[in-house]
Write an enzyme that holds these catalytic residues in place. Structure first.
Site, short mmCIF file in Angstrom:
data_model
loop_
_atom_site.label_atom_id
_atom_site.label_comp_id
_atom_site.label_asym_id
_atom_site.label_seq_id
_atom_site.Cartn_x
_atom_site.Cartn_y
_atom_site.Cartn_z
N ARG A 79 -37.57 44.65 57.42
CA ARG A 79 -36.43 44.15 58.18
C ARG A 79 -35.62 45.35 58.68
NH1 ARG A 79 -30.77 42.05 56.26
NH2 ARG A 79 -30.04 41.33 58.28
N HIS A 123 -26.52 43.58 63.88
CA HIS A 123 -26.06 44.01 62.57
C HIS A 123 -24.78 44.84 62.79
CE1 HIS A 123 -27.51 44.82 58.25
NE2 HIS A 123 -26.32 45.42 58.33
N GLU A 168 -24.77 38.81 58.40
CA GLU A 168 -23.48 38.70 57.71
C GLU A 168 -22.30 38.60 58.68
OE1 GLU A 168 -23.12 41.93 54.95
OE2 GLU A 168 -24.87 41.35 53.80
N ASN A 289 -28.37 37.05 51.70
CA ASN A 289 -28.05 38.33 51.08
C ASN A 289 -27.19 38.06 49.86
OD1 ASN A 289 -29.24 39.31 53.37
ND2 ASN A 289 -27.43 40.36 54.15
N TYR A 291 -25.18 40.14 46.59
CA TYR A 291 -24.86 41.38 45.87
C TYR A 291 -24.08 41.10 44.58
CZ TYR A 291 -26.66 44.06 49.75
OH TYR A 291 -27.51 44.60 50.68
N GLU A 350 -31.43 40.58 51.87
CA GLU A 350 -30.88 41.80 51.29
C GLU A 350 -30.54 41.55 49.83
OE1 GLU A 350 -27.50 43.73 53.14
OE2 GLU A 350 -28.32 43.34 55.14
#
Ligand code: IFM
Length: 443
Positions: A79, A123, A168, A289, A291, A350
């Protein structure tokens, strides 16, 4: 040998992820126009240590070296993102053939290495020329984004494995336009809501444009998710957490999958009903994604009404983010619960962690904390799959240490260490760990 907790089904995609402004460099070469991140990073006081993406990892000049690193890992997909202003220097109109040629060369190299290209169209690097006419506050930017999608769809669609429209978008909204800590550095508070709506509209129009330009290539959107919990049972904290959850977890998913804005934000979205059909055009997969989870308390001084408190009892990454793999499982099962049959297959686009890695005297780069993070988070994905969530792939952030936005080069997320003076690449311990995990899945 790996145990069942790390065993993924046949056909599961193991990949890595990067983004154009974070790795390419060559900021003013071969006709690339400036983006908001060029402007922002060159503005004094915006990025730690005054770092910019002018050179970054210099990947623009090193596609062979970087594709060789991917090949050495054994990933089946990569990606990356396309710089809009490298392809369309002013965001619209004249196409820069040299920019398209660069991406054509990259996807050809990836295909030759047996790696599926998975480009993201946006992005965070809005062309500066479009910013000058309103950027994402302007409805016209959504239409320009769809035009850009047509250009890259026609140029690359025959070699691409999947498209991701936006990465995002909540960060572009919150960091870029509510708080001003990211480009374009605007502090509009909730007045920034059009930035959300126009990104969503751009997404929907781009899905249609990509389908027309490259029929049969799956298209999706990538959002970042994470549990948001109130710090106490006090009604103000509970309400503040619910609002933050709506902005962070629902705002860019409900309109896409359900065709409506979340109830907590409906008052901001009045008058947008006519666009919801275009926004909710079916997608082929959802990019997730993850985190870290957040714990918040009410904070009237914050433009979104809450501020974070320390997550209890968790180790922290170099970013200060709590390491909570269980939050990944609940994020994935929560998506399944909320969206049910409206949820398409998921690709984890991600996941990763920053640690202060350094090259040791013997040339190795030990990063046991990252290995532990990855081990725990991949197990958390596997647990969600066992609970019935349809996850098809995992793209680790990131292949290389890179330009970490407002933190400049101070935060290292790579499987490969980059010396930002010499640009030398050195695979870390985690690179070997991920390679071995992928090898263990070979038939
Ligand atoms: O580096 C970023 C990436 O650009 C978007 N997702 C989060 C990563 C780590 O902060």
């Amino acid at each position: 040998m790996i145990d069942d907790g790390l065993r993924f089904p046949p056909g599961f995609t193991f990949g890595t992820a990067t983004a154009a402004y974070q790795i390419e460099g060559a900021a003013a070469e071969d006709g690339r126009g400036p983006s908001v991140w060029d402007t922002f990073s060159h503005t004094s006081g915006t990025v730690r240590d005054g770092d910019t993406g002018d050179v970054a990892c210099d990947s623009y000049h090193r596609p062979d070296e970087d594709v060789a690193l991917l090949r050495g890992l054994g990933v089946s997909a990569y990606r990356f993102s396309i710089s809009w202003s490298r392809v369309l220097p002013t965001g619209a109109g004249r196409v820069n053939q040299a920019g398209l040629d660069y991406y054509r060369g990259l996807v050809d190299r990836l295909r030759d290495a047996g790696i599926e290209p998975a480009p993201t169209l946006f992005h965070w690097d809005t062309p500066q020329a479009l910013q000058d006419t309103g950027g994402w506050m302007s409805r016209d930017t959504a239409a320009r984004f769809a035009d850009y999608a047509t250009v890259v769809g026609e140029a690359l669609g025959d070699r691409v494995g999947r498209w991701i429209t936006l990465n995002e978008p909540v960060v572009v909204l919150a960091n870029g336009h509510v708080e001003g800590t990211h480009a374009p550095g605007l502090r509009l508070g909730l007045g920034a809501f059009p930035v959300a709506h126009h990104q969503l509209l751009g997404h929907g129009l781009a899905v249609a444009a990509l389908r027309a330009a490259s029929p049969g290539v799956p298209v999706g959107i990538t959002n970042n998710y994470g549990p948001v919990l109130p710090a106490t049972d006090a009604p103000a904290d509970v309400e503040a957490a619910a609002f933050r959850d709506a902005v962070h977890n629902l705002l860019f998913t409900d309109p896409v999958l359900l065709g409506r804005y979340p109830a907590a934000l409906a008052h901001l979205a009045e008058g947008t009903e006519g666009d919801l059909a275009a926004i909710s055009v079916p997608i082929d997969f959802l990019g997730v994604n993850y985190y870290f989870p957040e714990m918040v308390r009410a904070d009237p001084a914050d433009p979104l009404g809450s501020s974070g408190v320390e997550w209890p009892d968790a180790p922290r990454t170099d970013f200060g983010w709590p390491v909570v793999p269980a939050g990944f499982t609940t994020t994935l099962t929560g998506l399944r619960e909320r969206y049910g049959n409206a949820l398409p297959p998921i690709h984890i686009t991600e996941n990763g962690a920053a640690y202060p890695d350094a090259v040791a005297a013997d040339g190795s780069v030990p990063d046991p904390d990252r290995v532990a993070y990855l081990d725990g988070h991949l197990r958390a994905v596997r647990a969600a799959m066992d609970a019935g969530v349809d996850v098809r792939g995992y793209y680790l952030w990131s292949l290389l240490d890179n330009f970490e936005w407002a933190e400049g080069y101070s935060k290292r997320f790579g499987l490969v260490h980059v010396d930002f003076d010499t640009l030398a690449r050195t695979p870390k311990q985690s690179y070997g760990w991920y390679r071995d995990l992928i090898r263990a899945h070979l038939p």
